[in-house]
Structure formats: C-alpha cells, structure tokens
Design an enzyme around this catalytic site. Sequence first.
Site, PDB file in Angstrom:
ATOM      1  N   HIS A 254       1.161  -1.255  -0.254  1.00 22.24           N
ATOM      2  CA  HIS A 254      -0.752  -0.644  -0.023  1.00 22.24           C
ATOM      3  C   HIS A 254       1.117   1.224   0.087  1.00 22.24           C
ATOM      4  CE1 HIS A 254      -4.053  -2.488   1.770  1.00 22.24           C
ATOM      5  NE2 HIS A 254      -3.931  -2.154   0.524  1.00 22.24           N
ATOM      6  N   HIS A 387      -4.718  -5.403 -10.626  1.00 22.75           N
ATOM      7  CA  HIS A 387      -3.433  -5.079 -10.680  1.00 22.75           C
ATOM      8  C   HIS A 387      -2.329  -6.068 -11.467  1.00 22.75           C
ATOM      9  CE1 HIS A 387      -3.865  -3.552  -6.644  1.00 22.75           C
ATOM     10  NE2 HIS A 387      -4.377  -4.804  -5.793  1.00 22.75           N
TER      11      HIS A 387
END
Length: 415
Positions: A254, A387
């Site tokens: 993150h 992703h």
Amino acid sequence: MTDSHFSIDTPEHRAWLDEQTRLLLEFSEPALDPEAGFSWLDDAGSPVPAEGSQLWLAGRYTYCAVLGHLLGFPGQAERVEHGLAFLRSGALRDTADGGWFVTVGAADPAANSTLKESYGHAFVLLAAASAKLAGFDADDLYADVLTELERWWEPAPQMYADTWDREFTTLDPYRGANSNMHLVEAGLLAYEADGDPRHIERSTAIVRRLIGEVTAQNEWRLPEHYLEDWTPDPEYGADSPDSHFRPYGATVGHWLEWARLIVALETAQRAALGESDSWLIDAAQNLFRRAVADAWDEDRGGFAFSTDWSGNILNDHRFHWVIAEAVGTSAVLYRVTGNSEYADWYARFWTYAAEHHIEADGSWIHELDADGAAASGTWSGKPDLYHALQATLFAQFPATHTLTHGLSSGARDQG
C-alpha cells in the site's frame, strides 16, 4: 530473458508488455458469468461458483474491461456492458435499503455478507467513472454510487468511514486507510469523468491526513487501521495476521500504491484547485524508499508482504499485487523525476515478476513463499486481474493521469 525485455523504453519491452496485456485479458475471459456478474477463477482459470458474487471483483473486472476496450481488444465492450448491468440491478445491489452487498451466493453461508463497505463501493465508482469517461452509457450508475458514498463521508475528519450494517443504521467503529486509498483512486477518475473539483478536494483531505500527517510522522510507515476518532490502532488484527483485507502490521504494497496515486493527485490539484501540495512528489519518493528499505529482499528478490513498526518482517510471502504496484510506482516516479534509479528498479521488479509470478499462459500466481515457490494461506486461485493488467500499462501512458484518461485521449507515452 535479455535485459531489453524489461528496459522501460525499448521497443522490445513495449512489445512484451503488449503481449502480457493480451494474455491477461484472455485468461480472464471465463470470469464473466451471465447470472452472477464475474466469477472467482482458480489456478487454471476456471470459474469457482462456490465463491459467490463479490463486489470488489465485479467493480474491478468492469474497470479492466473498460481498459481492454480502449486498447481495442474484441469482446471487451460487451464485458463492460455486462458489468454495468450487473452493478445496476444484479444480486449485489440492495434495492430495498440502498448500496451494494459485500458478497452473495457463496456456498459457505459464513462467506456471504450483506454489510455495506466503502471499500467495495470504491470499485463501483471506479467502474462507473471509467466507463463514463470511455463513452459508455453509465451516467445513472455513476450518479447512483456517488449518492450512496455520501453515507460514508465524515465531514469533521474529512475521511470515509468503513462499514455499515445492511439498513445503514449502525456504523462500525473501525476506520481504515485501505478503503480511503481506493476512494482517492476512484476520485481521480471521477474528476476526469465530470470535472467536479469536490473529488479532488476530498482526495486532498484524505492524503493530507493519512500521508502528510500520520505517515510522515511515522518514518513513512503507513498505519492501516484506526479507531473511530481516526487515532491509529497499530495492534489491530494481531489475532488474524493473514486477513485478506485487514492484515496485522504495516502493508508494504500500500505504500507503493499510495505513492503512485499521490503523483497523479498533484497534477489533478493544479487542474481542479489552481495549486498543488508541492510535498507530494517527495512524499511519493519517501514511501517508495521505505518500502524498498524495509521489505525488498536483496538475496531472493521480491517484497515481503508486511512488517512491524520498526521494519521487521512479519509476513514474508510475496503477493502478486505488491510487485505489480512496485512496477507501476517505479515507472511513474521515473517519468516525473527523470531519475534513472527508478528505471533500474522497474527492470528489477519486472524480472522478479516474470521469473516467479507469471506463468506460460500469462496469468499471475497470486501468492509465493519467500523463496518464490507457489504458496497459499491468504490467496487461492487467480481471481484478480486488476493489479497485473495495470502493471502492463503504467509505463506506456503519462504518469500524471489515470490509465483510462490516457487511453481515451490517445496519450500513449512513447518514452
């Protein structure tokens, strides 16, 4: 493979990226379910109906189909329309109380959830905004999800809360950075879709608090979990360290994802607000450096998934989404700084992904152990396209806009 396979601006690398994009979209084709939106896929790419319909997947697959359509791949427009129709009126949409459920239709009753989470709603906004920007008829869904998201916005802290019950009567005291990160991401797309500066104002407030205040004062290690008053709760999740969405400790991937997003936010601030937070580019670089320093394994390669608050490794498994985000962030930072160090990291990250995560059919193994062997524990199968697909595109479009904007405007960056 030769080094030119991963050198960011070589024709050979661009051709390799294009092939990886094609393979990923083809692998994901069986995910479309005429009745249940989009299915979880197993390791071979076969649907797993027992996993039910999950909101985050439905939103992400619809968004990816928009990218596939803008790239010119056949059948992707139909997938976009399917995703939009499912999000409008499918099994996840709560026509009685509003919002969208987390999961329905799973074989295990315990896996189903009629809670309402801002995390999943972020991906409904991502899907609707990207479809709107790409020219699809998505205005109704777009307006609908923006209205629903107002239930989570907390004006005093200027942050989004996390979880309501089904009837929107009880708000869970938990507060989380992850959902706010994805709402920043969706907010960038929403601004490009409708030009409303409110999206950038909110994204700016979120980033100033979580990155400019909390993370900058915590040696650039981002706390994920918070109490109701937005005080960090660093010990949250200690009893469930392998949780999909609320893991214990610092989630390194993150930091990389935030770094990429705040680069784009700096540009959006200038367009929407007439000025920008000049510290954002430095903050993005600090987040990148902290991730590499704490979690990149120089001997075996790959990023450990999580650390404690001193940088000690907690979970040393390698998740596909972390290296995918590392690819994207290194490309973005190379573009905005011109520092060749980021291009070098970009090549190293792709080398690891190609050698360990990417299979012959182009799909990505979602979880590896520290030695790079396929593992489980947190992930099973290969449900997530989002992703990996984005990782194949970030180096080819301007770093300061969303991929949907870059594709819809024809702004492919030739280096």
